[in-house]
Design a protein around this motif. Sequence first.
Motif, PDB file in Angstrom:
ATOM      1  N   GLU A 210      80.860  36.547  41.162  1.00 57.86           N
ATOM      2  CA  GLU A 210      81.714  36.166  42.281  1.00 57.86           C
ATOM      3  C   GLU A 210      83.088  35.741  41.768  1.00 57.86           C
ATOM      4  OE1 GLU A 210      78.443  34.401  45.447  1.00 57.86           O
ATOM      5  OE2 GLU A 210      79.731  33.013  44.367  1.00 57.86           O
ATOM      6  N   GLN A 211      84.080  35.831  42.635  1.00 55.44           N
ATOM      7  CA  GLN A 211      85.414  35.379  42.267  1.00 55.44           C
ATOM      8  C   GLN A 211      85.525  33.865  42.431  1.00 55.44           C
ATOM      9  OE1 GLN A 211      88.226  37.651  44.618  1.00 55.44           O
ATOM     10  NE2 GLN A 211      88.290  39.265  43.079  1.00 55.44           N
ATOM     11  N   TYR A 212      86.346  33.261  41.578  1.00 57.89           N
ATOM     12  CA  TYR A 212      86.628  31.833  41.665  1.00 57.89           C
ATOM     13  C   TYR A 212      88.065  31.598  41.234  1.00 57.89           C
ATOM     14  CZ  TYR A 212      86.212  31.544  36.574  1.00 57.89           C
ATOM     15  OH  TYR A 212      86.408  31.716  35.230  1.00 57.89           O
ATOM     16  N   GLU A 213      88.562  30.422  41.502  1.00 58.86           N
ATOM     17  CA  GLU A 213      89.923  30.076  41.130  1.00 58.86           C
ATOM     18  C   GLU A 213      89.904  29.307  39.814  1.00 58.86           C
ATOM     19  OE1 GLU A 213      92.558  31.273  43.004  1.00 58.86           O
ATOM     20  OE2 GLU A 213      90.868  32.289  43.938  1.00 58.86           O
ATOM     21  N   LEU A 214      90.752  29.721  38.874  1.00 60.92           N
ATOM     22  CA  LEU A 214      90.850  29.113  37.550  1.00 60.92           C
ATOM     23  C   LEU A 214      92.213  28.437  37.435  1.00 60.92           C
ATOM     24  CD1 LEU A 214      89.487  28.793  34.758  1.00 60.92           C
ATOM     25  CD2 LEU A 214      90.630  30.905  34.071  1.00 60.92           C
ATOM     26  N   ALA A 215      92.208  27.106  37.371  1.00 61.94           N
ATOM     27  CA  ALA A 215      93.448  26.327  37.286  1.00 61.94           C
ATOM     28  C   ALA A 215      93.919  26.246  35.839  1.00 61.94           C
ATOM     29  CB  ALA A 215      93.217  24.930  37.858  1.00 61.94           C
ATOM     30  N   LEU A 216      95.212  26.430  35.616  1.00 67.43           N
ATOM     31  CA  LEU A 216      95.788  26.472  34.277  1.00 67.43           C
ATOM     32  C   LEU A 216      96.824  25.377  34.098  1.00 67.43           C
ATOM     33  CD1 LEU A 216      96.406  30.309  34.246  1.00 67.43           C
ATOM     34  CD2 LEU A 216      94.382  29.094  33.460  1.00 67.43           C
ATOM     35  N   GLY A 217      97.075  25.012  32.835  1.00 70.05           N
ATOM     36  CA  GLY A 217      98.051  23.968  32.556  1.00 70.05           C
ATOM     37  C   GLY A 217      97.587  22.655  33.161  1.00 70.05           C
ATOM     38  N   GLU A 218      98.487  21.730  33.373  1.00 70.68           N
ATOM     39  CA  GLU A 218      98.207  20.455  34.029  1.00 70.68           C
ATOM     40  C   GLU A 218      97.285  19.563  33.186  1.00 70.68           C
ATOM     41  OE1 GLU A 218     100.254  20.113  36.412  1.00 70.68           O
ATOM     42  OE2 GLU A 218     100.652  22.208  36.778  1.00 70.68           O
ATOM     43  N   VAL A 219      96.925  18.403  33.727  1.00 69.48           N
ATOM     44  CA  VAL A 219      96.088  17.419  33.034  1.00 69.48           C
ATOM     45  C   VAL A 219      94.756  17.284  33.767  1.00 69.48           C
ATOM     46  CG1 VAL A 219      95.883  14.995  32.323  1.00 69.48           C
ATOM     47  CG2 VAL A 219      98.106  16.156  32.199  1.00 69.48           C
ATOM     48  N   TYR A 220      93.669  17.317  33.003  1.00 64.43           N
ATOM     49  CA  TYR A 220      92.323  17.218  33.565  1.00 64.43           C
ATOM     50  C   TYR A 220      91.505  16.208  32.779  1.00 64.43           C
ATOM     51  CZ  TYR A 220      93.670  21.540  35.799  1.00 64.43           C
ATOM     52  OH  TYR A 220      94.337  22.475  36.538  1.00 64.43           O
ATOM     53  N   GLU A 221      90.592  15.537  33.458  1.00 65.65           N
ATOM     54  CA  GLU A 221      89.605  14.703  32.778  1.00 65.65           C
ATOM     55  C   GLU A 221      88.444  15.610  32.422  1.00 65.65           C
ATOM     56  OE1 GLU A 221      87.115  10.536  33.243  1.00 65.65           O
ATOM     57  OE2 GLU A 221      88.154  11.360  34.978  1.00 65.65           O
ATOM     58  N   LEU A 222      88.167  15.735  31.129  1.00 66.34           N
ATOM     59  CA  LEU A 222      87.145  16.664  30.647  1.00 66.34           C
ATOM     60  C   LEU A 222      86.103  15.943  29.801  1.00 66.34           C
ATOM     61  CD1 LEU A 222      89.490  19.572  29.483  1.00 66.34           C
ATOM     62  CD2 LEU A 222      88.188  19.429  31.619  1.00 66.34           C
ATOM     63  N   PRO A 223      84.872  16.478  29.784  1.00 71.91           N
ATOM     64  CA  PRO A 223      83.867  15.903  28.894  1.00 71.91           C
ATOM     65  C   PRO A 223      84.301  16.086  27.445  1.00 71.91           C
ATOM     66  CG  PRO A 223      82.988  17.839  30.049  1.00 71.91           C
ATOM     67  CD  PRO A 223      84.374  17.615  30.550  1.00 71.91           C
ATOM     68  N   LYS A 224      84.083  15.037  26.633  1.00 74.82           N
ATOM     69  CA  LYS A 224      84.487  15.080  25.230  1.00 74.82           C
ATOM     70  C   LYS A 224      83.343  14.656  24.334  1.00 74.82           C
ATOM     71  CE  LYS A 224      86.722  11.163  23.528  1.00 74.82           C
ATOM     72  NZ  LYS A 224      85.600  10.432  23.032  1.00 74.82           N
ATOM     73  N   VAL A 225      83.481  14.916  23.058  1.00 75.36           N
ATOM     74  CA  VAL A 225      82.537  14.406  22.071  1.00 75.36           C
ATOM     75  C   VAL A 225      82.639  12.888  22.124  1.00 75.36           C
ATOM     76  CG1 VAL A 225      81.953  14.294  19.637  1.00 75.36           C
ATOM     77  CG2 VAL A 225      82.694  16.473  20.641  1.00 75.36           C
ATOM     78  N   SER A 226      81.572  12.230  22.500  1.00 84.16           N
ATOM     79  CA  SER A 226      81.582  10.787  22.737  1.00 84.16           C
ATOM     80  C   SER A 226      82.008   9.986  21.512  1.00 84.16           C
ATOM     81  CB  SER A 226      80.204  10.328  23.204  1.00 84.16           C
ATOM     82  OG  SER A 226      80.193   8.935  23.398  1.00 84.16           O
ATOM     83  N   ALA A 227      81.598  10.406  20.330  1.00 77.68           N
ATOM     84  CA  ALA A 227      81.832   9.633  19.112  1.00 77.68           C
ATOM     85  C   ALA A 227      83.221   9.824  18.517  1.00 77.68           C
ATOM     86  CB  ALA A 227      80.779   9.992  18.069  1.00 77.68           C
ATOM     87  N   GLN A 228      84.158  10.376  19.271  1.00 84.23           N
ATOM     88  CA  GLN A 228      85.521  10.551  18.783  1.00 84.23           C
ATOM     89  C   GLN A 228      86.474   9.613  19.508  1.00 84.23           C
ATOM     90  OE1 GLN A 228      86.452  14.665  19.457  1.00 84.23           O
ATOM     91  NE2 GLN A 228      85.419  15.330  17.595  1.00 84.23           N
ATOM     92  N   ALA A 229      87.432   9.081  18.776  1.00 85.28           N
ATOM     93  CA  ALA A 229      88.550   8.347  19.366  1.00 85.28           C
ATOM     94  C   ALA A 229      89.745   9.292  19.364  1.00 85.28           C
ATOM     95  CB  ALA A 229      88.863   7.094  18.563  1.00 85.28           C
TER      96      ALA A 229
END
Length: 109
Positions: A43-62
């Motif tokens: 199916e088609q979906y919208e892919l947002a580019l650029g900008e700032v997002y809150e993303l899951p990260k490796v927990s043990a990294q600062a």
Amino acid sequence: MRNFIQPGKVLTAVAPSGGVVSGQLVQVGLIIGVAATSAAEGEQYELALGEVYELPKVSAQAWTMGAAIYMDATGIATTVATDNTKIGVAAAAAANPSGSGLVRLNDNF
């Protein structure tokens, strides 16, 4: 301009095997973005580019603001460059431990 199509901050893409979920970090070839909508495989979906997002990260990294951020094979943001794809920079510091961080995605190559 007669050949202008669109600004390019959002592109329409086709969901890969397993589909996509809104808010998920997605790679389509060299394009890295965040799924703005959910879609089943094909199916088609919208892919947002650029900008700032809150993303899951490796927990043990600062993270420090401005640090290079990469996407690992599981779609998690990390500061580890080896075998990962650069996606942008940290838009703010992120603590160790923490499950997410702010990332300013690259919008040019």
